[in-house]
Write an enzyme that holds these catalytic residues in place. Structure first.
Site, short mmCIF file in Angstrom:
data_model
loop_
_atom_site.label_atom_id
_atom_site.label_comp_id
_atom_site.label_asym_id
_atom_site.label_seq_id
_atom_site.Cartn_x
_atom_site.Cartn_y
_atom_site.Cartn_z
N ASP A 105 0.86 1.67 -6.64
CA ASP A 105 1.51 0.74 -7.48
C ASP A 105 0.84 -0.07 -6.34
O ASP A 105 -0.79 -0.11 -5.53
CB ASP A 105 2.92 0.81 -6.54
N ASP A 159 0.44 -4.54 -5.61
CA ASP A 159 1.33 -5.55 -4.96
C ASP A 159 1.50 -5.66 -4.25
O ASP A 159 2.75 -5.63 -4.85
CB ASP A 159 1.49 -7.04 -6.87
N SER A 196 2.86 -3.44 -12.73
CA SER A 196 3.78 -4.08 -13.51
C SER A 196 3.10 -4.88 -14.20
O SER A 196 3.67 -6.34 -14.29
CB SER A 196 4.96 -4.16 -12.89
N LYS A 208 8.47 -0.44 -14.95
CA LYS A 208 9.53 0.02 -13.84
C LYS A 208 11.15 -0.95 -14.01
O LYS A 208 10.33 -2.23 -14.03
CB LYS A 208 8.47 -0.36 -12.60
N ASP A 231 6.13 -0.07 -2.58
CA ASP A 231 6.14 -2.16 -1.92
C ASP A 231 7.92 -2.00 -2.29
O ASP A 231 8.64 -2.51 -1.83
CB ASP A 231 5.99 -2.22 -1.60
#
Length: 215
Positions: free
Chosen positions: A11, A13, A106, A136, A161
Site C-alpha cells: 500500500d 499512504d 486506493s 479494498k 497500515d
C-alpha cells in the site's frame, strides 16, 4: 520470524509515505464545500478505501463525479510539502529488484504518481483505483498486482497500515504484514505486525525474497 515470498505488494499512504495531515486538510475542506458533517464522516470507514466509494457513501449519485474530481484536485495540489517518506521505506525498497515489488493503492493514478514522485519512489508496477472495479477491502487490487508481476498470489506478501487493506490481502490468499503507523497494533489483524518498515530487512535470493524482523 522469517517470511518467504516471490513478490512484495505495498500500500502507499500510511505504508510507504505519510500523507495523513494532507489527507485530513483536503477532506475537511472538501466536506465543508459539500455540506458534509462530522457525524456523516464518523459513520463510514475512510482510511484505505477508494475516494469514489467514500463519496458514494456520503453524497447523491449525481454529484459524485464532480465531487471526485474536486477531492482529487485538492489532494494533488496539496502534495508539495504534504508527503513524506515513512521510516525504513527508502532502505527497504532499495534492497528489492524492481520486478519483485509493486505499489497497490486506493488513490487515483494521478494522485498516486504525484505522491510517489514527491518522495522519489518510482515503482515499475503500480495498481491504482483507476485499474479496478472493486477497491479494498475487495481482493481485486492485490490479485491484479500479482497477475501483473506473474506471481502466484499465495507467494505474495501484502504490506498495509489499514484494516481494509489487510482484509483485501487476506481475501487474496496472501501473507499480510501490518504497519502500526496510522492504527494501533491491537486494531490490525495480520500474520505479522511491526511499527514500520524500519523494523524489517529483506534478503533477495535465487528462491525469492526472505523478510526478517530486525533484532
Amino acid at each position: 520470524m522469517k517470511i518467504h515470498a516471490d513478490a512484495l505488494l505495498f500500500d502507499n499512504d500510511g505504508t510507504l509515505v505519510s500523507s495523513l495531515e494532507s489527507v485530513n486538510r483536503c477532506w475537511t475542506r472538501w466536506a465543508r464545500e459539500y455540506g458534509i458533517t462530522a457525524e456523516d464522516f464518523a459513520r463510514i470507514e475512510l482510511h484505505g478505501r477508494p475516494a469514489v466509494e467514500i463519496a458514494a457513501d456520503l453524497l447523491p449519485a449525481d454529484i459524485v463525479p464532480e465531487a471526485l474530481a474536486r477531492i482529487e484536485q485538492l489532494e494533488v495540489e496539496d502534495v508539495p510539502g504534504g508527503v513524506l517518506l515513512l521510516p525504513g521505506t527508502a532502505d527497504f525498497l532499495g534492497s528489492l529488484p524492481a520486478e519483485r515489488w509493486a505499489v497497490v493503492t486506493s488513490a487515483t493514478r494521478r494522485l498516486a504518481e504525484a505522491r510517489l514522485d514527491e518522495v522519489g519512489v518510482r515503482p515499475k508496477t503500480l495498481v491504482c483505483a483507476d485499474d479496478v472495479t472493486r477497491g479494498k477491502p475487495d481482493p481485486e487490487p492485490y490479485l491484479l498486482a500479482a497477475r501483473e508481476l506473474g506471481v502466484d498470489p499465495a507467494r505474495c506478501v501484502v504490506f498495509e497500515d489499514a484494516p481494509a487493506g489487510l482484509q483485501a490481502g487476506r481475501a487474496a490468499g496472501m501473507t499480510t504484514v501490518a504497519l502500526a503507523t496510522t492504527h494501533a497494533a491491537s486494531e490490525l489483524v495480520a500474520d505479522l505486525v511491526v511499527k514500520d518498515l524500519s523494523a524489517l530487512s529483506a534478503l533477495v535470493t535465487d528462491g525469492g525474497v526472505e523478510i526478517s524482523v530486525r533484532g
